[in-house]
Scaffold this motif. Sequence first.
Motif, PDB file in Angstrom:
ATOM      1  N   GLY A  68     -26.817   5.223  74.253  1.00 25.43           N
ATOM      2  CA  GLY A  68     -25.643   5.299  75.108  1.00 25.43           C
ATOM      3  C   GLY A  68     -24.396   4.666  74.523  1.00 25.43           C
ATOM      4  O   GLY A  68     -23.392   4.505  75.234  1.00 25.43           O
ATOM      5  N   ALA A  69     -24.422   4.304  73.241  1.00 22.84           N
ATOM      6  CA  ALA A  69     -23.259   3.680  72.604  1.00 22.84           C
ATOM      7  C   ALA A  69     -22.038   4.589  72.712  1.00 22.84           C
ATOM      8  O   ALA A  69     -22.155   5.823  72.702  1.00 22.84           O
ATOM      9  CB  ALA A  69     -23.564   3.371  71.145  1.00 22.84           C
ATOM     10  N   GLY A 158     -17.840  10.171  71.248  1.00 20.06           N
ATOM     11  CA  GLY A 158     -17.424   9.444  72.442  1.00 20.06           C
ATOM     12  C   GLY A 158     -18.580   8.719  73.093  1.00 20.06           C
ATOM     13  O   GLY A 158     -18.430   7.602  73.595  1.00 20.06           O
ATOM     14  N   GLN A 159     -19.779   9.349  73.052  1.00 18.08           N
ATOM     15  CA  GLN A 159     -20.958   8.717  73.653  1.00 18.08           C
ATOM     16  C   GLN A 159     -22.228   9.332  73.078  1.00 18.08           C
ATOM     17  O   GLN A 159     -22.341  10.540  72.903  1.00 18.08           O
ATOM     18  CB  GLN A 159     -20.946   8.883  75.173  1.00 18.08           C
ATOM     19  CG  GLN A 159     -22.111   8.191  75.879  1.00 18.08           C
ATOM     20  CD  GLN A 159     -22.015   8.281  77.387  1.00 18.08           C
ATOM     21  OE1 GLN A 159     -20.952   8.553  77.939  1.00 18.08           O
ATOM     22  NE2 GLN A 159     -23.139   8.067  78.066  1.00 18.08           N
ATOM     23  N   LEU A 160     -23.213   8.462  72.810  1.00 18.76           N
ATOM     24  CA  LEU A 160     -24.528   8.897  72.363  1.00 18.76           C
ATOM     25  C   LEU A 160     -25.453   9.031  73.571  1.00 18.76           C
ATOM     26  O   LEU A 160     -25.235   8.374  74.595  1.00 18.76           O
ATOM     27  CB  LEU A 160     -25.132   7.882  71.377  1.00 18.76           C
ATOM     28  CG  LEU A 160     -24.423   7.707  70.030  1.00 18.76           C
ATOM     29  CD1 LEU A 160     -25.122   6.624  69.211  1.00 18.76           C
ATOM     30  CD2 LEU A 160     -24.393   9.016  69.254  1.00 18.76           C
ATOM     31  N   VAL A 200     -31.900  11.050  60.010  1.00 17.27           N
ATOM     32  CA  VAL A 200     -32.379  10.596  61.315  1.00 17.27           C
ATOM     33  C   VAL A 200     -31.620   9.342  61.739  1.00 17.27           C
ATOM     34  O   VAL A 200     -31.457   8.400  60.957  1.00 17.27           O
ATOM     35  CB  VAL A 200     -33.890  10.305  61.287  1.00 17.27           C
ATOM     36  CG1 VAL A 200     -34.338   9.670  62.598  1.00 17.27           C
ATOM     37  CG2 VAL A 200     -34.676  11.586  61.027  1.00 17.27           C
ATOM     38  N   LEU A 201     -31.151   9.335  62.974  1.00 18.97           N
ATOM     39  CA  LEU A 201     -30.489   8.175  63.556  1.00 18.97           C
ATOM     40  C   LEU A 201     -31.405   7.576  64.612  1.00 18.97           C
ATOM     41  O   LEU A 201     -31.769   8.245  65.590  1.00 18.97           O
ATOM     42  CB  LEU A 201     -29.158   8.582  64.189  1.00 18.97           C
ATOM     43  CG  LEU A 201     -28.389   7.477  64.919  1.00 18.97           C
ATOM     44  CD1 LEU A 201     -27.845   6.452  63.927  1.00 18.97           C
ATOM     45  CD2 LEU A 201     -27.244   8.066  65.754  1.00 18.97           C
ATOM     46  N   GLU A 202     -31.813   6.320  64.418  1.00 15.77           N
ATOM     47  CA  GLU A 202     -32.644   5.634  65.400  1.00 15.77           C
ATOM     48  C   GLU A 202     -31.760   5.086  66.523  1.00 15.77           C
ATOM     49  O   GLU A 202     -30.686   4.527  66.268  1.00 15.77           O
ATOM     50  CB  GLU A 202     -33.400   4.478  64.737  1.00 15.77           C
ATOM     51  CG  GLU A 202     -34.334   4.891  63.600  1.00 15.77           C
ATOM     52  CD  GLU A 202     -35.540   5.678  64.079  1.00 15.77           C
ATOM     53  OE1 GLU A 202     -35.810   5.643  65.303  1.00 15.77           O
ATOM     54  OE2 GLU A 202     -36.196   6.317  63.244  1.00 15.77           O
ATOM     55  N   LEU A 203     -32.231   5.235  67.758  1.00 13.27           N
ATOM     56  CA  LEU A 203     -31.504   4.719  68.915  1.00 13.27           C
ATOM     57  C   LEU A 203     -32.341   3.616  69.565  1.00 13.27           C
ATOM     58  O   LEU A 203     -33.464   3.859  70.005  1.00 13.27           O
ATOM     59  CB  LEU A 203     -31.239   5.846  69.927  1.00 13.27           C
ATOM     60  CG  LEU A 203     -30.341   6.980  69.426  1.00 13.27           C
ATOM     61  CD1 LEU A 203     -30.138   8.017  70.539  1.00 13.27           C
ATOM     62  CD2 LEU A 203     -28.988   6.449  68.963  1.00 13.27           C
ATOM     63  N   GLY A 207     -31.448  -3.267  76.100  1.00 13.68           N
ATOM     64  CA  GLY A 207     -31.895  -4.642  76.285  1.00 13.68           C
ATOM     65  C   GLY A 207     -32.220  -5.319  74.972  1.00 13.68           C
ATOM     66  O   GLY A 207     -31.867  -6.470  74.743  1.00 13.68           O
ATOM     67  N   ALA A 208     -32.899  -4.609  74.064  1.00 13.63           N
ATOM     68  CA  ALA A 208     -33.283  -5.189  72.782  1.00 13.63           C
ATOM     69  C   ALA A 208     -32.050  -5.504  71.957  1.00 13.63           C
ATOM     70  O   ALA A 208     -31.958  -6.540  71.314  1.00 13.63           O
ATOM     71  CB  ALA A 208     -34.206  -4.222  72.035  1.00 13.63           C
ATOM     72  N   ASP A 209     -31.058  -4.609  71.973  1.00 12.86           N
ATOM     73  CA  ASP A 209     -29.851  -4.834  71.196  1.00 12.86           C
ATOM     74  C   ASP A 209     -29.058  -6.009  71.738  1.00 12.86           C
ATOM     75  O   ASP A 209     -28.536  -6.837  71.004  1.00 12.86           O
ATOM     76  CB  ASP A 209     -28.984  -3.573  71.207  1.00 12.86           C
ATOM     77  CG  ASP A 209     -27.758  -3.703  70.322  1.00 12.86           C
ATOM     78  OD1 ASP A 209     -27.932  -3.724  69.097  1.00 12.86           O
ATOM     79  OD2 ASP A 209     -26.634  -3.786  70.864  1.00 12.86           O
TER      80      ASP A 209
END
Length: 277
Positions: A68-69, A158-160, A200-203, A207-209
């Motif tokens: 959701g970044a 704008g948003q992931l 590949v982009l890991e998301l 909470g962890a971030d």
Amino acid sequence: MPTTRTTTTTRSTDTTTRSTTVTGVTSRPGTVLRRAAAVAALAAAGVLAAAGAASAHVTVHPESYTQGATDGVLTFRVPNEDDAVTTTEVQVFLPTDHPLLGVLVSPRDGWTASVKNTRLKTPVKTDDGTITDAVSEITWTGGKIAAGQFEDFDVAFGQLPDDVGRLTFKTLQTYSDGKTVRWIEEAAPGADEPENPAPVLELTAKGADRAAQDGAGAAAPSASAKSSASAAASASASGDDSTARGLGAAGLAVGVLGLAAAVFAVVRGRSAGSRPE
């Protein structure tokens, strides 16, 4: 082959000089060592070059983002792997089942970007309204990537998506001779990296971030979140490093054999030199 040895003795009142000539090829111990070291160095250099070539594929940077970044940038790095031709076209496919919203392409000198939008099967609701279409393809043409070089292509978003753990960006790389390399393969969990892996982009979970940024004072992520993140990292690292580790072991073995050959040659040379006439 038998060795012919000629001995000439010159006597004087105080000293005795003996010179020995051996017919054939003669190497001093120091020369043998230098030659063996050179062979081992060349073998190691070849292994390292092979390892570099094995890892030179299209990648996305950074390698991870928070789910959701918002308002970020993805960089697609495209190296040219062919020594004879140049890269003339790069085509990146963005996922539409978990779309990136608000995609914008950064200008790149010498390249022209073409963007294709696709209507989403499932519209995405946001604070600004419902999104019904998103960018599905970006194609860069007109430029060149020469042998031994790479190009970075920047894409702002704008948003992931916040409902998936990774995004795969299948990519086509076309060369000046018409050949196309399809970077579209996805590695299975725990398996080695495929020959032509897709970027590949890991998301990571929010909470962890947040816990990693706030430090010990913040609430730590749950054990299951840690386990999932660790498993994903291990799978990715296994794919990236397995080839390099195998090649590195082969290079070490070649170096050891070269050193052993050098020692054997030195010992043999000394034994021959100390043999009584």
